[in-house]
Design a protein around this motif. Structure first.
Motif, PDB file in Angstrom:
ATOM      1  N   LEU A   1      71.746  28.376  31.486  1.00  0.00           N
ATOM      2  CA  LEU A   1      70.483  28.921  30.774  1.00  0.00           C
ATOM      3  C   LEU A   1      69.606  27.449  30.614  1.00  0.00           C
ATOM      4  O   LEU A   1      68.673  27.719  30.650  1.00  0.00           O
ATOM      5  CB  LEU A   1      71.107  29.250  29.211  1.00  0.00           C
ATOM      6  N   LEU A   2      70.317  26.368  30.238  1.00  0.00           N
ATOM      7  CA  LEU A   2      69.274  25.227  30.442  1.00  0.00           C
ATOM      8  C   LEU A   2      68.589  25.094  31.823  1.00  0.00           C
ATOM      9  O   LEU A   2      67.668  24.617  31.730  1.00  0.00           O
ATOM     10  CB  LEU A   2      70.143  23.916  30.123  1.00  0.00           C
TER      11      LEU A   2
ATOM     12  N   VAL B   1      67.440  21.055  32.592  1.00  0.00           N
ATOM     13  CA  VAL B   1      68.456  20.084  33.182  1.00  0.00           C
ATOM     14  C   VAL B   1      68.338  20.661  34.709  1.00  0.00           C
ATOM     15  O   VAL B   1      67.942  21.632  35.055  1.00  0.00           O
ATOM     16  CB  VAL B   1      70.014  20.355  32.895  1.00  0.00           C
ATOM     17  N   GLN B   2      68.699  19.670  35.600  1.00  0.00           N
ATOM     18  CA  GLN B   2      68.811  19.789  37.162  1.00  0.00           C
ATOM     19  C   GLN B   2      70.290  19.735  37.659  1.00  0.00           C
ATOM     20  O   GLN B   2      70.741  18.599  36.995  1.00  0.00           O
ATOM     21  CB  GLN B   2      67.772  19.058  37.781  1.00  0.00           C
ATOM     22  N   SER B   3      70.579  20.592  38.447  1.00  0.00           N
ATOM     23  CA  SER B   3      71.872  20.165  39.049  1.00  0.00           C
ATOM     24  C   SER B   3      71.501  19.379  40.124  1.00  0.00           C
ATOM     25  O   SER B   3      70.731  19.247  41.009  1.00  0.00           O
ATOM     26  CB  SER B   3      72.574  21.424  39.636  1.00  0.00           C
TER      27      SER B   3
ATOM     28  N   LEU C   1      70.401  35.042  36.517  1.00  0.00           N
ATOM     29  CA  LEU C   1      71.409  34.638  35.563  1.00  0.00           C
ATOM     30  C   LEU C   1      72.312  35.932  35.217  1.00  0.00           C
ATOM     31  O   LEU C   1      73.460  35.996  35.141  1.00  0.00           O
ATOM     32  CB  LEU C   1      71.055  33.872  34.314  1.00  0.00           C
ATOM     33  N   PHE C   2      71.459  37.189  34.622  1.00  0.00           N
ATOM     34  CA  PHE C   2      72.242  38.098  34.324  1.00  0.00           C
ATOM     35  C   PHE C   2      72.449  39.342  35.355  1.00  0.00           C
ATOM     36  O   PHE C   2      72.745  40.549  34.887  1.00  0.00           O
ATOM     37  CB  PHE C   2      71.662  38.515  32.905  1.00  0.00           C
ATOM     38  N   ALA C   3      72.143  39.029  36.511  1.00  0.00           N
ATOM     39  CA  ALA C   3      72.352  40.326  37.489  1.00  0.00           C
ATOM     40  C   ALA C   3      73.992  40.398  37.566  1.00  0.00           C
ATOM     41  O   ALA C   3      74.670  39.480  37.473  1.00  0.00           O
ATOM     42  CB  ALA C   3      71.849  39.727  38.872  1.00  0.00           C
ATOM     43  N   LEU C   4      74.333  41.577  38.140  1.00  0.00           N
ATOM     44  CA  LEU C   4      75.719  41.652  38.446  1.00  0.00           C
ATOM     45  C   LEU C   4      76.218  41.144  39.488  1.00  0.00           C
ATOM     46  O   LEU C   4      77.467  40.844  39.468  1.00  0.00           O
ATOM     47  CB  LEU C   4      75.557  43.408  38.801  1.00  0.00           C
ATOM     48  N   ASN C   5      75.682  40.426  40.545  1.00  0.00           N
ATOM     49  CA  ASN C   5      76.131  39.546  41.485  1.00  0.00           C
ATOM     50  C   ASN C   5      76.254  38.099  41.209  1.00  0.00           C
ATOM     51  O   ASN C   5      76.217  37.062  41.964  1.00  0.00           O
ATOM     52  CB  ASN C   5      75.482  39.729  42.893  1.00  0.00           C
TER      53      ASN C   5
END
Length: 195
Positions: free
Chosen positions: A73-74, A80-82, A166-170
């Protein structure tokens, strides 16, 4: 206005004494959390590894489920960045084996060994010594079996990046977080009641 502010945040680029101070404060807080969660006590860790107690498993699953969702979510709000560095397969495999063997024998991993040592448990020195011996063991493995090292040095390509949101089934983040939280709930409802 908050969205603009969050989108303009950059990763922390600390230098010198400020970087050392922030790292020290973070280390102290992490150590306190590890000691308070009983991750620095090898007897309790071994009880958790044999499933005589479920406290550690519940703590880890809850932290994994909530932490992955919070990070995703962030990241979606650009707060934030990965920053993932590529890792070689043999390094991940050998590091995992050494960590697992150290956890099975000593009941601690390097981070919890440092917290245990800071809380006065001298036996943590053996785990830290084993951690230091893993570095020459990796170099010896690479020297004795160069062809295996070449074959296993391909970068690991795994991504938790949500493909369709983020909230997709895959979305791997959604599935891993949901599985961790469901397992934690099952352990809370049906686990050992002695805690």
């Amino acid at each position: 206005m908050n969205t603009v502010l969050l989108a303009s945040l950059e990763p922390l680029a600390l230098q010198g004494n400020v970087k050392l101070a922030v790292a020290s404060i973070f280390g102290i807080v992490l150590g306190l959390v590890l000691v308070k969660c009983d991750f620095a006590d090898r007897v309790l860790v071994k009880k958790n590894l044999t499933f005589a107690s479920m406290k550690m498993a519940k703590t880890l699953l809850l932290a994994l489920g909530i932490g992955m969702m919070a990070f995703a979510l962030l990241r979606s709000t650009h707060a934030v960045q990965s920053n993932v560095t590529p890792a070689a397969f043999w390094g991940v495999l050998l590091g995992g084996l050494c960590t697992g063997i150290g956890l099975g024998i000593g009941g601690l991993v390097p981070v919890t060994a440092v917290a245990a040592l800071a809380s006065g448990r001298i036996y943590a020195l053996w785990v830290l010594l084993g951690m230091l011996l893993a570095i020459p063991a990796a170099k010896l493995f690479k020297r004795l079996l160069p062809e295996a090292g070449e074959r296993f040095s391909a970068p690991v390509s795994a991504s938790l990046e949500p493909a369709n949101g983020l909230f997709a089934l895959n979305s791997p983040v959604l599935w891993v977080s949901a599985a961790a939280l469901i397992l934690c709930l099952i352990m809370m409802l049906f686990g050992n009641r002695d805690e």
